[in-house]
Design an enzyme around this catalytic site. Structure first.
Site, PDB file in Angstrom:
ATOM      1  N   SER A  18      10.319  -2.158   3.559  1.00  0.00           N
ATOM      2  CA  SER A  18       9.718  -0.891   2.964  1.00  0.00           C
ATOM      3  C   SER A  18      10.568  -0.375   4.557  1.00  0.00           C
ATOM      4  CB  SER A  18       8.785  -1.111   3.964  1.00  0.00           C
ATOM      5  OG  SER A  18       8.297  -0.018   4.039  1.00  0.00           O
ATOM      6  N   LYS A  69      -2.532  -2.165  -2.922  1.00  0.00           N
ATOM      7  CA  LYS A  69      -2.634  -0.282  -2.889  1.00  0.00           C
ATOM      8  C   LYS A  69      -4.499  -0.824  -3.419  1.00  0.00           C
ATOM      9  CE  LYS A  69       1.379   2.094  -3.130  1.00  0.00           C
ATOM     10  NZ  LYS A  69       2.120   2.754  -3.737  1.00  0.00           N
ATOM     11  N   ASP A 105       1.041   9.629  -3.485  1.00  0.00           N
ATOM     12  CA  ASP A 105       2.194   9.451  -3.927  1.00  0.00           C
ATOM     13  C   ASP A 105       2.468  10.358  -4.812  1.00  0.00           C
ATOM     14  OD1 ASP A 105       2.825   6.767  -2.754  1.00  0.00           O
ATOM     15  OD2 ASP A 105       1.881   6.308  -4.362  1.00  0.00           O
TER      16      ASP A 105
END
Ligand code: ATR
Length: 279
Positions: A18, A69, A105
Site C-alpha cells: 500500500s 472492503k 473510490d
C-alpha cells in the site's frame, strides 16, 4: 511521539504494497500535523477484533483495502448510503467514539478525471470494463454525475448483470467479446479490471472504433503507462492514469481525520511515481 497524537492506518492483508502511508505521511509533514499513519496487516479472521478495539487502540480513522472492503461494512456503527449501495467501505472515521464508514473510490476517480480533462462532462455513453468493487464505485460516481448510459463489459456477464440490477436502467451489461460495438458512441472508456497490471494478464483491446474525442482511463497504476494508455495516446486520444484515483480517494479521509483538506502536489505525485519505479 506520544499516544495522544491522532493516528490513522491502512488495514489490509497483505498491506505491504500500500502506498497510502507515503501519501498521508507526506501530508502530515507538509501541514506540520503531529499525527501518524501506519500499516496494519490484519488477517480476515482478526478483522472483527481489530475493529472492536479500534478507538481503544488510539486510532481516529482508517483506509480499508483488499480483502476487507466488504467485510468491514458490518463491523462499523454506521455506514452512509453510498457505502451500503456499493457494499464496500474504503474509509473509516470516528465521531464520538462511533465508527463511520464511507467509500471515496468513485469520488477519487471522478475528481481525477475532471482535473485531468478540464471541464470533462459526459458526452455519449461510457464503457466500463469490469464489474468488481472498483467498477462499482466508478459506475456509481459516474451515474451520480449524470452519465446517461454505461455499458458494463465483463468477462463474467452475470457480474455485469448484478451491477445493472443494482444501479438500474442506465447500465447495460455487455459480453466481453462485443465490447467494441459500444465504442463508436463512447465518450469515455474505463479499464476497471486488473488486466494490464504488473504480474497480471495483458488487456487485449482494439481501440480503432473509438471516436477521436473519446477519453481513455485506466485504474491500473503499476505500470503507470499501461499498454492501454500508450495505445490510446498513440491514437491521439486523451488519457487518464490510475495513480490519480489513488491520490484523490485519499483526500477526504485525510480531511476528516486531521481537519485539513490536503493538496495533490506535483511533489507528492513524483514521490509516489518514484516509489513505484523503485519497488
Ligand atoms: P476489484 O475489487 O479491485 O475491482 P475484483 O472484485 O476481483 O477486484 O474484480 C476484478 C475485475 O477484473 C472483475 O470484473 C473481473 O472479471 P470477472 O467478474 O469475470 O471475474 C476482471 N478480471 C480479472 N481477471 C480477468 C481476466 N483475466 N479477463 C477478464 N476480466 C478479468
Amino acid at each position: 511521539m506520544t499516544s495522544s497524537h491522532p493516528r490513522a492506518c491502512v488495514i489490509g492483508w497483505p498491506v505491504g504494497h500500500s502506498r497510502s502511508p507515503l501519501i498521508h505521511k507526506y501530508w502530515l509533514k507538509q501541514h506540520n500535523i503531529e499525527g501518524d499513519y501506519v500499516q496494519q496487516n490484519i488477517a480476515p479472521a482478526n478483522l472483527a477484533d481489530f475493529m472492536r478495539d479500534f478507538t481503544q487502540n488510539g486510532f481516529i480513522g482508517a483506509n480499508i483495502t483488499v480483502p476487507h472492503k466488504q467485510a468491514v461494512l458490518n463491523l462499523l456503527d454506521e455506514t452512509d448510503d453510498l457505502a451500503r449501495r456499493l457494499g464496500a467501505v474504503n474509509t473509516v472515521y470516528v465521531r464520538s467514539s462511533r465508527l463511520f464508514g464511507t467509500n471515496t473510490d468513485g469520488e477519487g476517480f471522478l475528481n481525477h478525471l475532471k482535473q485531468t480533462i478540464a471541464g470533462w462532462r459526459s458526452q455519449g455513453a461510457v464503457v466500463v470494463l469490469g464489474a468488481g468493487g472498483a467498477a462499482r464505485a466508478i459506475i456509481g460516481a459516474l451515474l451520480d454525475d449524470g452519465v446517461e448510459q454505461i455499458h458494463v463489459v465483463n468477462r463474467t456477464l452475470a457480474h455485469a448483470e448484478e451491477i445493472a440490477a443494482l444501479f438500474g436502467q442506465r447500465c447495460h451489461p455487455m459480453p466481453w467479446r462485443h465490447m467494441a460495438d459500444a465504442f463508436p458512441n463512447a465518450g469515455l472508456l474505463v479499464n476497471a479490471t486488473s488486466l494490464g497490471m504488473h504480474n497480471q494478464p495483458p488487456l487485449q483491446i482494439d481501440l480503432d472504433r473509438l471516436g477521436t474525442d473519446a477519453v481513455v482511463a485506466d485504474i491500473v497504476y503499476v505500470p503507470l503507462a499501461t499498454d492501454l494508455l500508450k495505445t490510446a495516446s498513440t491514437n491521439g486520444l486523451a488519457i487518464v492514469d490510475g495513480l490519480g484515483m489513488l491520490l484523490h480517494q485519499a483526500v477526504p479521509g485525510f480531511q476528516s481525520w486531521f481537519g485539513v483538506r490536503p493538496e495533490i502536489t506535483p511533489e507528492l505525485h513524483e514521490l509516489i511515481v518514484r516509489d513505484l519505479d523503485e519497488n
